[in-house]
Design a protein around this motif. Structure first.
Motif, PDB file in Angstrom:
ATOM      1  N   UNK A   1      47.532  39.493  43.441  1.00 22.17           N
ATOM      2  CA  UNK A   1      46.336  39.916  44.144  1.00 22.17           C
ATOM      3  C   UNK A   1      45.328  40.476  43.139  1.00 22.17           C
ATOM      4  N   UNK A   2      44.059  40.122  43.324  1.00 16.87           N
ATOM      5  CA  UNK A   2      43.027  40.563  42.388  1.00 16.87           C
ATOM      6  C   UNK A   2      42.934  42.086  42.306  1.00 16.87           C
ATOM      7  N   UNK A   3      43.299  42.787  43.395  1.00 13.24           N
ATOM      8  CA  UNK A   3      43.246  44.243  43.392  1.00 13.24           C
ATOM      9  C   UNK A   3      44.270  44.827  42.427  1.00 13.24           C
ATOM     10  N   UNK A   4      45.437  44.205  42.399  1.00 12.19           N
ATOM     11  CA  UNK A   4      46.448  44.636  41.427  1.00 12.19           C
ATOM     12  C   UNK A   4      45.952  44.367  40.008  1.00 12.19           C
ATOM     13  N   UNK A   5      45.257  43.226  39.851  1.00 11.51           N
ATOM     14  CA  UNK A   5      44.677  42.915  38.545  1.00 11.51           C
ATOM     15  C   UNK A   5      43.653  43.956  38.116  1.00 11.51           C
ATOM     16  N   UNK A   6      42.813  44.410  39.051  1.00 12.99           N
ATOM     17  CA  UNK A   6      41.817  45.451  38.743  1.00 12.99           C
ATOM     18  C   UNK A   6      42.488  46.753  38.312  1.00 12.99           C
ATOM     19  N   UNK A   7      43.520  47.143  39.060  1.00  8.79           N
ATOM     20  CA  UNK A   7      44.231  48.374  38.727  1.00  8.79           C
ATOM     21  C   UNK A   7      44.871  48.263  37.348  1.00  8.79           C
ATOM     22  N   UNK A   8      45.459  47.089  37.068  1.00 11.44           N
ATOM     23  CA  UNK A   8      46.079  46.878  35.760  1.00 11.44           C
ATOM     24  C   UNK A   8      45.046  46.986  34.641  1.00 11.44           C
ATOM     25  N   UNK A   9      43.874  46.412  34.849  1.00 11.78           N
ATOM     26  CA  UNK A   9      42.812  46.495  33.856  1.00 11.78           C
ATOM     27  C   UNK A   9      42.348  47.935  33.655  1.00 11.78           C
ATOM     28  N   UNK A  10      42.226  48.673  34.765  1.00 11.45           N
ATOM     29  CA  UNK A  10      41.790  50.069  34.662  1.00 11.45           C
ATOM     30  C   UNK A  10      42.787  50.886  33.853  1.00 11.45           C
ATOM     31  N   UNK A  11      44.082  50.660  34.099  1.00 12.12           N
ATOM     32  CA  UNK A  11      45.120  51.367  33.348  1.00 12.12           C
ATOM     33  C   UNK A  11      45.098  50.946  31.884  1.00 12.12           C
TER      34      UNK A  11
ATOM     35  N   UNK B   1      35.956  52.267  39.900  1.00 12.47           N
ATOM     36  CA  UNK B   1      34.647  52.307  40.549  1.00 12.47           C
ATOM     37  C   UNK B   1      33.664  51.377  39.840  1.00 12.47           C
ATOM     38  N   UNK B   2      33.684  51.398  38.521  1.00 18.13           N
ATOM     39  CA  UNK B   2      32.737  50.587  37.745  1.00 18.13           C
ATOM     40  C   UNK B   2      33.134  49.115  37.731  1.00 18.13           C
ATOM     41  N   UNK B   3      34.434  48.834  37.676  1.00 19.72           N
ATOM     42  CA  UNK B   3      34.898  47.446  37.563  1.00 19.72           C
ATOM     43  C   UNK B   3      34.800  46.667  38.869  1.00 19.72           C
ATOM     44  N   UNK B   4      34.965  47.343  39.994  1.00 23.87           N
ATOM     45  CA  UNK B   4      35.064  46.653  41.279  1.00 23.87           C
ATOM     46  C   UNK B   4      33.879  45.732  41.591  1.00 23.87           C
ATOM     47  N   UNK B   5      32.633  46.116  41.356  1.00 22.18           N
ATOM     48  CA  UNK B   5      31.530  45.199  41.677  1.00 22.18           C
ATOM     49  C   UNK B   5      31.571  43.880  40.900  1.00 22.18           C
ATOM     50  N   UNK B   6      32.362  43.809  39.832  1.00 23.66           N
ATOM     51  CA  UNK B   6      32.441  42.591  39.022  1.00 23.66           C
ATOM     52  C   UNK B   6      33.731  41.811  39.284  1.00 23.66           C
ATOM     53  N   UNK B   7      34.369  42.069  40.434  1.00 30.32           N
ATOM     54  CA  UNK B   7      35.684  41.477  40.710  1.00 30.32           C
ATOM     55  C   UNK B   7      35.621  40.254  41.621  1.00 30.32           C
ATOM     56  N   UNK B   8      34.470  39.593  41.715  1.00 29.88           N
ATOM     57  CA  UNK B   8      34.368  38.407  42.554  1.00 29.88           C
ATOM     58  C   UNK B   8      34.969  37.197  41.835  1.00 29.88           C
TER      59      UNK B   8
ATOM     60  N   UNK C   1      31.587  61.168  24.965  1.00 29.78           N
ATOM     61  CA  UNK C   1      30.932  60.160  25.788  1.00 29.78           C
ATOM     62  C   UNK C   1      30.640  58.882  25.032  1.00 29.78           C
ATOM     63  N   UNK C   2      30.496  58.992  23.697  1.00 25.80           N
ATOM     64  CA  UNK C   2      30.224  57.813  22.889  1.00 25.80           C
ATOM     65  C   UNK C   2      31.504  57.140  22.408  1.00 25.80           C
ATOM     66  N   UNK C   3      32.648  57.679  22.821  1.00 27.76           N
ATOM     67  CA  UNK C   3      33.929  57.062  22.479  1.00 27.76           C
ATOM     68  C   UNK C   3      34.539  56.308  23.654  1.00 27.76           C
ATOM     69  N   UNK C   4      33.889  56.355  24.804  1.00 29.72           N
ATOM     70  CA  UNK C   4      34.422  55.700  26.005  1.00 29.72           C
ATOM     71  C   UNK C   4      34.156  54.200  25.952  1.00 29.72           C
ATOM     72  N   UNK C   5      35.211  53.415  25.987  1.00 27.25           N
ATOM     73  CA  UNK C   5      35.111  51.957  25.994  1.00 27.25           C
ATOM     74  C   UNK C   5      35.223  51.467  27.433  1.00 27.25           C
ATOM     75  N   UNK C   6      34.348  50.594  27.918  1.00 26.44           N
ATOM     76  CA  UNK C   6      33.283  49.889  27.187  1.00 26.44           C
ATOM     77  C   UNK C   6      31.898  50.503  27.379  1.00 26.44           C
TER      78      UNK C   6
ATOM     79  N   UNK D   1      35.757  35.699  33.417  1.00 30.22           N
ATOM     80  CA  UNK D   1      34.837  35.707  32.265  1.00 30.22           C
ATOM     81  C   UNK D   1      34.360  37.108  31.894  1.00 30.22           C
ATOM     82  N   UNK D   2      34.068  37.917  32.920  1.00 29.93           N
ATOM     83  CA  UNK D   2      33.539  39.254  32.668  1.00 29.93           C
ATOM     84  C   UNK D   2      34.574  40.119  31.964  1.00 29.93           C
ATOM     85  N   UNK D   3      35.799  40.164  32.481  1.00 33.51           N
ATOM     86  CA  UNK D   3      36.801  41.067  31.919  1.00 33.51           C
ATOM     87  C   UNK D   3      37.406  40.536  30.626  1.00 33.51           C
TER      88      UNK D   3
END
Length: 556
Positions: free
Chosen positions: A14-24, A66-73, A192-197, A79-81
């Motif tokens: 499921x793409x939601x699990x993929x999002x969580x995995x990316x966030x972690x 929160x930031x990644x979810x709008x790009x999860x279509x 704040x300047x060390x936060x990726x991406x 390509x985005x991630x």
């Protein structure tokens, strides 16, 4: 691709699990630098809340969701991630290996680096790191099939939940540890300047904005028509001290009704007027200082326009006023770039400068030489104070001005008691009062040769825990009055008042009942220095309504 997936026996997820995995993954791997820096800071403090320390990875995970979810279509997800993983791996390696901080300047350096120089950074270690943290996870993301909702409506609903739940978690963490995060973030802005991406994305956006959106914005000269207007009945020139405070809030100034004696020095000066209702243009120096020196008002202020335009100091110089800016804070934010200015260096005044900064009394050093002239002429000296710059409030006053105790001699203000924090901040206000009084007394010494006047105003205020807020910089529409109400004082010699026909009783009444803001500074200074220009607006000149001709005309 399908044969490879079949060979590897990769089942759809499921793409939601993929999002969580990316966030972690972004939190624990690509943001290992910022987490290790954060925990190193906590170890240096020695005394901190264990819950605060534990919450940090969860803050990053929730914020990433929160930031990644709008790009999860469906057609954007991979390509985005993949792009973020590859660029994030490169950025993280550069930070770990070379200590690089990614801001606009660094992105500009990367863009302008030639091929030979860029290749010199690649070696076996860099290649292995990039392969393991970038190429491998990117390849896995490409190969693993993802399952998406069958309808657009269901997809929207799922993504709303994916954003709302982390936001609720962040709100809960913020309610518990906001002051801790605010203090650490304020003391260590590099985090704040060390936060990726977000670091290199924000730097890239800033570079594009500056290069392409505002690169062609012409620099505007203003006030070319400015000229000095002679005063009737007095041939003395004018000497004005314009004192710009830092992070002083009106609520902590005794002259503005505060219950503690934070104004013991200026209160002893006859004729010192404290204005009771003054609003700042912004809640941070980078906004307020350029704004107050700009002909634009708060409602119409545009920072990009201000950066590409002259300001008050330039207009005064055009009129022939001798101007000088003395800097003891973190820079004049562009307003003094084209006029004579002096940056106070701790190396030059070791007796006034300890703990890496200079006490504001250093402004008195060399002042007689800066005012002295064989032939006195109209002159304005601006003093940009360190004032109450936080959170290291304890560095702003010497030991002999440690009037309110116990104070808080540390930068992690969240570990101070409310009493200690307020005592420390009040000491800074009291010391600023001392410096303003000293400048006033020094100004009096020049009365034989000049008509003299002093105006002091702070750039913005400060929150000290009211409503759970600390420091400053809140969005102006949401900012509390502690951050937007600032002290302002005016003192003038009898000679100045007489020469300018200012009725001091009228001005004293204005100080008590009038409403003012940084919008008044531009025309008030022009009027005080007798500069005529089309930029001058009498309705915003504080002195204009109290000049005798205006009062007499109103009475008639």
């Amino acid at each position: 691709m399908r044969r490879l997936r079949s060979f590897l026996h990769l089942s759809p997820i499921d793409y939601r699990f993929g999002l969580l995995t990316l966030a972690v993954y972004f939190t624990l791997v690509l943001n290992w630098k910022v987490l290790s820096h954060f925990y190193g800071i906590l170890q240096g403090l020695g005394d901190y809340d264990a819950g605060f320390a534990i919450s940090a990875p969860f803050v990053l995970i929730c914020a990433s969701l929160v930031v990644f979810t709008p790009f999860s279509w469906r057609y954007l997800f991979k390509p985005f991630f993949v792009f973020l993983i590859i660029t994030g791996a490169l950025a993280h390696y550069a930070m770990l290996k070379y200590g690089i901080v990614f801001d606009r300047g660094m992105i500009e350096n990367v863009v302008e680096t030639n091929q030979g120089e860029a290749l010199s950074y690649f070696n076996l270690q860099a290649g292995l790191w990039f392969a393991v943290t970038g190429l491998l996870p990117a390849a896995m993301l490409i190969l693993v099939p993802l399952k998406f909702p069958k309808t657009v409506l269901r997809g929207i609903g799922q993504r709303v939940v994916l954003m709302v739940v982390p936001l609720l978690v962040l709100g809960g963490i913020g309610s518990l540890y906001f002051k801790d995060y605010a203090s650490v973030g304020r003391n260590h802005k590099v985090l704040g300047k060390e936060l990726v991406p977000s670091n290199y994305i924000a730097g890239t956006i800033q570079l594009v904005k500056r290069r392409y959106l505002y690169a062609d914005m012409p620099f505007q000269t203003i006030g070319q028509d400015a000229r000095k207007v002679a005063q009737d009945g007095d041939d003395k020139p004018t000497l004005m001290f314009l004192v710009i405070g830092e992070t002083a809030r009106a609520q902590s100034v005794a002259a503005n009704g505060y219950g503690r004696p934070t104004s013991p020095f200026t209160s002893q000066i006859d004729g010192m007027l404290a204005f009771q209702d003054v609003s700042s243009c912004g809640t941070a120096t980078a906004v307020s200082v350029p704004c107050m020196f700009s002909p634009m008002d708060h409602a119409g202020y545009d920072g990009d326009v201000a950066r590409h335009s002259e300001g008050l100091m330039d207009v005064l110089a055009h009129a022939g006023v001798d101007v000088l800016w003395k800097e003891n804070d973190e820079g004049c934010k562009g307003v003094c770039d084209r006029v004579h200015h002096i940056d106070i260096s701790p190396d030059d005044f070791p007796e006034d400068c300890v703990l890496g900064t200079c006490f504001d009394a250093v402004m008195l050093r060399g002042l007689d030489d800066e005012v002295a002239s064989d032939e006195p002429h109209d002159q304005l000296i601006a003093f940009h104070l360190m004032g109450s710059h936080g959170p290291t409030y304890y560095k702003r006053y010497p030991d002999e001005h440690r009037a309110f105790v116990p104070d808080c001699p540390r930068s992690d203000i969240e570990n101070c008691s409310a009493e200690e924090l307020i005592n420390t901040y009040d000491n800074t206000i009291r010391y600023t009062d001392y410096v303003v009084a000293q400048l006033t007394e020094r100004l009096k010494a020049y009365q034989d040769d000049y008509n003299v006047v002093l105006l002091y105003v702070s750039d913005h205020g400060e929150s000290l825990g009211e409503g759970g807020l600390y420091l400053h910089g809140a969005p102006y529409m949401l900012a509390p009055s502690e951050q937007t109400k600032v002290p302002m004082m005016i003192w003038m010699s009898d000679g100045y008042a007489d020469a300018n026909r200012i009725e001091t009783d009228c001005l004293a009444a204005q100080a008590q009942t009038g409403r003012f803001s940084h919008d008044n500074l531009f025309s008030t200074v022009l009027g005080a220095m007798h500069v005529a220009t089309g930029l001058y607006r009498p309705e915003t000149d504080i002195f204009a309504a109290c000049r005798a001709p205006v009062i007499h005309a109103a009475r008639r």
